[in-house]
Design an enzyme around this catalytic site. Sequence first.
Site, PDB file in Angstrom:
ATOM      1  N   ARG A  63       0.902  -1.075   0.006  1.00 52.59           N
ATOM      2  CA  ARG A  63      -0.032   0.142  -0.001  1.00 52.59           C
ATOM      3  C   ARG A  63       0.831   1.394  -0.053  1.00 52.59           C
ATOM      4  O   ARG A  63       0.554   2.450  -0.724  1.00 52.59           O
ATOM      5  CB  ARG A  63      -0.957   0.069   1.146  1.00 52.59           C
ATOM      6  CG  ARG A  63      -1.956  -1.221   1.126  1.00 52.59           C
ATOM      7  CD  ARG A  63      -2.765  -1.042   2.193  1.00 52.59           C
ATOM      8  NE  ARG A  63      -2.061  -1.312   3.490  1.00 52.59           N
ATOM      9  CZ  ARG A  63      -2.306  -1.090   4.757  1.00 52.59           C
ATOM     10  NH1 ARG A  63      -3.475  -0.225   4.935  1.00 52.59           N
ATOM     11  NH2 ARG A  63      -1.548  -1.170   5.643  1.00 52.59           N
ATOM     12  N   ASN A  90      -6.124  -2.771   2.547  1.00 55.67           N
ATOM     13  CA  ASN A  90      -6.067  -4.161   2.901  1.00 55.67           C
ATOM     14  C   ASN A  90      -7.581  -4.554   2.754  1.00 55.67           C
ATOM     15  O   ASN A  90      -8.371  -3.909   3.477  1.00 55.67           O
ATOM     16  CB  ASN A  90      -5.380  -4.301   3.765  1.00 55.67           C
ATOM     17  CG  ASN A  90      -3.996  -4.465   3.906  1.00 55.67           C
ATOM     18  OD1 ASN A  90      -3.374  -4.483   2.783  1.00 55.67           O
ATOM     19  ND2 ASN A  90      -3.182  -4.328   4.943  1.00 55.67           N
TER      20      ASN A  90
END
Length: 93
Positions: free
Chosen positions: A21, A40
């Site tokens: 990320r 996520n």
Amino acid sequence: MNENVRLTAWVRGHVQGVGFRWFTRENALRIGGLEGFASNLADGRVQVVAEGAREGCEQLLDWLRDGNTPGRVDGVTEIWDVPRGGYGGFEIR
């Protein structure tokens, strides 16, 4: 004309717990002009939402698919839509 679009991508593979990320955000900022997030999901995937110029979103999608990412990407599924707005930059969720 480089229209503004919304890209939603779901990235499968070993993409959680490896900085995926963070690197996605860094690449979105490097490309420039993109707003959205990387998050996520409970099933192990990462969801990426990016809004901005189609060219920038396509560059981000290419990066997600090219294998030069943290972890291991087994596949990416994407959908394209019109921008919805409401983002103040590109964030990690």
